[in-house]
Design a protein around this motif. Sequence first.
Motif, mmCIF file in Angstrom:
data_model
loop_
_atom_site.group_PDB
_atom_site.id
_atom_site.type_symbol
_atom_site.label_atom_id
_atom_site.label_comp_id
_atom_site.label_asym_id
_atom_site.label_seq_id
_atom_site.Cartn_x
_atom_site.Cartn_y
_atom_site.Cartn_z
ATOM 1 N N ARG A 65 -10.935 0.250 17.696
ATOM 2 C CA ARG A 65 -12.393 0.161 17.711
ATOM 3 C C ARG A 65 -13.029 1.538 17.875
ATOM 4 N N ALA A 66 -12.359 2.391 18.659
ATOM 5 C CA ALA A 66 -12.920 3.708 18.933
ATOM 6 C C ALA A 66 -12.656 4.710 17.821
ATOM 7 N N THR A 67 -11.698 4.417 16.965
ATOM 8 C CA THR A 67 -11.343 5.364 15.902
ATOM 9 C C THR A 67 -11.613 4.793 14.518
ATOM 10 N N PHE A 68 -10.939 3.709 14.196
ATOM 11 C CA PHE A 68 -11.019 3.172 12.841
ATOM 12 C C PHE A 68 -12.374 2.554 12.534
ATOM 13 N N HIS A 69 -12.999 1.886 13.499
ATOM 14 C CA HIS A 69 -14.256 1.175 13.253
ATOM 15 C C HIS A 69 -15.478 2.032 13.548
ATOM 16 N N THR A 70 -15.339 3.319 13.410
ATOM 17 C CA THR A 70 -16.488 4.220 13.596
ATOM 18 C C THR A 70 -16.620 5.122 12.372
ATOM 19 N N GLY A 71 -16.788 4.506 11.213
ATOM 20 C CA GLY A 71 -16.926 5.272 9.989
ATOM 21 C C GLY A 71 -18.295 5.918 9.877
ATOM 22 N N THR A 72 -18.434 6.779 8.881
ATOM 23 C CA THR A 72 -19.684 7.513 8.679
ATOM 24 C C THR A 72 -20.390 7.100 7.396
ATOM 25 N N GLU A 73 -19.957 5.973 6.826
ATOM 26 C CA GLU A 73 -20.544 5.577 5.545
ATOM 27 C C GLU A 73 -21.964 5.036 5.661
ATOM 28 N N ALA A 108 -17.399 -1.847 -1.000
ATOM 29 C CA ALA A 108 -18.591 -1.090 -0.623
ATOM 30 C C ALA A 108 -18.353 0.419 -0.633
ATOM 31 N N PRO A 109 -17.206 0.927 -0.130
ATOM 32 C CA PRO A 109 -17.012 2.383 -0.146
ATOM 33 C C PRO A 109 -16.979 2.993 -1.542
ATOM 34 N N ASP A 110 -16.687 2.164 -2.552
ATOM 35 C CA ASP A 110 -16.596 2.683 -3.915
ATOM 36 C C ASP A 110 -17.947 2.815 -4.598
ATOM 37 N N ILE A 111 -18.963 2.158 -4.089
ATOM 38 C CA ILE A 111 -20.241 2.134 -4.800
ATOM 39 C C ILE A 111 -21.348 2.874 -4.062
ATOM 40 N N ILE A 112 -21.133 3.195 -2.781
ATOM 41 C CA ILE A 112 -22.193 3.892 -2.053
ATOM 42 C C ILE A 112 -22.170 5.375 -2.400
ATOM 43 N N PRO A 113 -23.318 6.021 -2.377
ATOM 44 C CA PRO A 113 -23.389 7.444 -2.741
ATOM 45 C C PRO A 113 -22.589 8.309 -1.766
ATOM 46 N N LEU A 114 -22.076 9.395 -2.264
ATOM 47 C CA LEU A 114 -21.311 10.332 -1.454
ATOM 48 C C LEU A 114 -22.264 11.193 -0.627
ATOM 49 N N GLN A 115 -21.989 11.275 0.673
ATOM 50 C CA GLN A 115 -22.785 12.107 1.564
ATOM 51 C C GLN A 115 -21.968 13.348 1.916
ATOM 52 N N LYS A 116 -22.343 14.469 1.350
ATOM 53 C CA LYS A 116 -21.539 15.686 1.481
ATOM 54 C C LYS A 116 -21.415 16.151 2.928
ATOM 55 N N ASP A 117 -22.470 15.943 3.713
ATOM 56 C CA ASP A 117 -22.418 16.424 5.091
ATOM 57 C C ASP A 117 -21.548 15.556 5.990
ATOM 58 N N LYS A 118 -21.204 14.320 5.525
ATOM 59 C CA LYS A 118 -20.412 13.418 6.358
ATOM 60 C C LYS A 118 -19.048 13.101 5.761
ATOM 61 N N ASP A 119 -18.967 13.049 4.448
ATOM 62 C CA ASP A 119 -17.775 12.541 3.795
ATOM 63 C C ASP A 119 -16.802 13.618 3.350
ATOM 64 N N PHE A 120 -17.092 14.852 3.618
ATOM 65 C CA PHE A 120 -16.239 15.926 3.131
ATOM 66 C C PHE A 120 -14.850 15.833 3.774
ATOM 67 N N ILE A 168 -22.638 -4.387 7.493
ATOM 68 C CA ILE A 168 -22.943 -4.372 6.062
ATOM 69 C C ILE A 168 -24.342 -4.910 5.766
ATOM 70 N N VAL A 169 -24.920 -5.718 6.666
ATOM 71 C CA VAL A 169 -26.239 -6.292 6.396
ATOM 72 C C VAL A 169 -27.359 -5.309 6.692
ATOM 73 N N TRP A 170 -27.080 -4.214 7.431
ATOM 74 C CA TRP A 170 -28.125 -3.208 7.664
ATOM 75 C C TRP A 170 -27.743 -1.829 7.141
ATOM 76 N N CYS A 171 -26.565 -1.709 6.555
ATOM 77 C CA CYS A 171 -26.079 -0.424 6.060
ATOM 78 C C CYS A 171 -26.984 0.075 4.929
ATOM 79 N N HIS A 172 -27.642 1.208 5.159
ATOM 80 C CA HIS A 172 -28.633 1.714 4.219
ATOM 81 C C HIS A 172 -28.028 1.998 2.852
ATOM 82 N N SER A 173 -26.861 2.613 2.830
ATOM 83 C CA SER A 173 -26.250 2.996 1.551
ATOM 84 C C SER A 173 -25.819 1.775 0.747
ATOM 85 N N VAL A 174 -25.326 0.724 1.418
ATOM 86 C CA VAL A 174 -24.933 -0.497 0.708
ATOM 87 C C VAL A 174 -26.159 -1.226 0.174
ATOM 88 N N LEU A 175 -27.176 -1.356 0.995
ATOM 89 C CA LEU A 175 -28.374 -2.078 0.567
ATOM 90 C C LEU A 175 -29.147 -1.317 -0.510
#
Length: 433
Positions: free
Chosen positions: A71-79, A337-349, A361-368
């Motif tokens: 929970r502290a590592t895997f479930h804290t993505g930056t997408e 979802a990770p395949d279709i959301i825009p790439l964020q250079k400052d977070k995803d590098f 997923i229901v409030w994720c800005h990039s997915v919505l």
Amino acid sequence: MVKRDNSHGPRKRRTSLQDGSPITENDSEPLPQAVQSGKKEFDIFGPRLRRVWVFLHFCALFWVIWGFVIRATFHTGTECDMTYSRYQFFPVPVKTKTPYQLYKFMDRGDPRHGNNQHLQEDWCGVGDSENPLSKRHIVLYVPGHWGSHLQARSIGAHGIQMTGARMPHVYMQKAAQAIQTGQWNGQATDESSFIFDVYAADFLEQGSALHGKFLLEQTEFVAEAVSTLAQKCEVSSITILAHSVGGLVARAVPILHPETQPILQNIITLATPHSGFPYALEKGVHDFLSILAENQTSKMLEDTLVVSISGGLRDELIPPEACDVSKVVPHGISVLAPDIIPLQKDKDFGQPRFGMDHKCIVWCHSVLSVARNIIFAVADTDKKGRNASERLEQIQNLLKMNTTLDSSDAYQVRVKKMKSDFQEFNGFFVPWL
């Protein structure tokens, strides 16, 4: 009264039988067989049971610690970034025998709802049909297991393009003016000028995944809501956005209520287990799933497009394999979802993307944001009278998908690639992946 004579000291234990012969070990009454066997079993199996008990405790402790680590590592993505709104919900009357309610999402920054008194008579806001403000596209949000109609506030904010807490004040003023004058409306041919109205079903946060009765009642209510919205808002097409088990309810609507099929032609689902429900325990749930399985090629679905968006590996409830809709409906497309959301250079590098958890997923800005693009695409194709196959092709082009492979095969290949990336990135093997 005769007193007992204790002058000879305490009574001695009887050591002979009535005939005077001494009592031997063989003459004593034997213990019951159950007592003998119980004593023997305790001696043999007692330590083993204790060792098993201790082992189970260690296993439970290990999984608890492992859960905290994951929970502290895997479930804290930056997408994902949060979607913000100044929301309020207005109850919409629907003739129904179910205990559910329909609500209309309204943002306080939307000038169309500055005075809510007019909503009592014209809650859809049709008014003059020649007025650009009456040109609307309707999106109905269907929550899932223990879900709430309040989850619709995020997609509602995307509907009017007011989604950020730090949006410049100048932009907010221009957006409000464009909405008020009708420059932005639901029939716009340019996506930048396209807006849509969001309505949400309230299922009282029921645990629908555990009771088939709830699923059937929710299906009935969604059908009634679709018919009500189509009639009152004078629209010929309604798009459903559904979360989790709500996606199964949405698929069942045109099957169990065929009168909604001409209206309900586009369904977008978020983290919905289309091809396998891992927690179906009650018989009614199995019967409901059987209805969907038996009508995979039903004529009621021949012009219905279903777009399934999976949360990926970080979804702790629904595995991505279960979200594959391509083989369970005539016209369906599945994406991670990770395949279709825009790439964020400052977070995803340099960081692989594994998705988001089940509720995020229901409030994720990039997915919505992508869901909004899909809603505009299907609304635009609806105006041009295109069938489900043509709408499917347009969505594939929008999402830049590889069309050389079968849709289901391409999705499963991508799921396997994500799993291998996860194991390579984390340096260990997870058996259930």
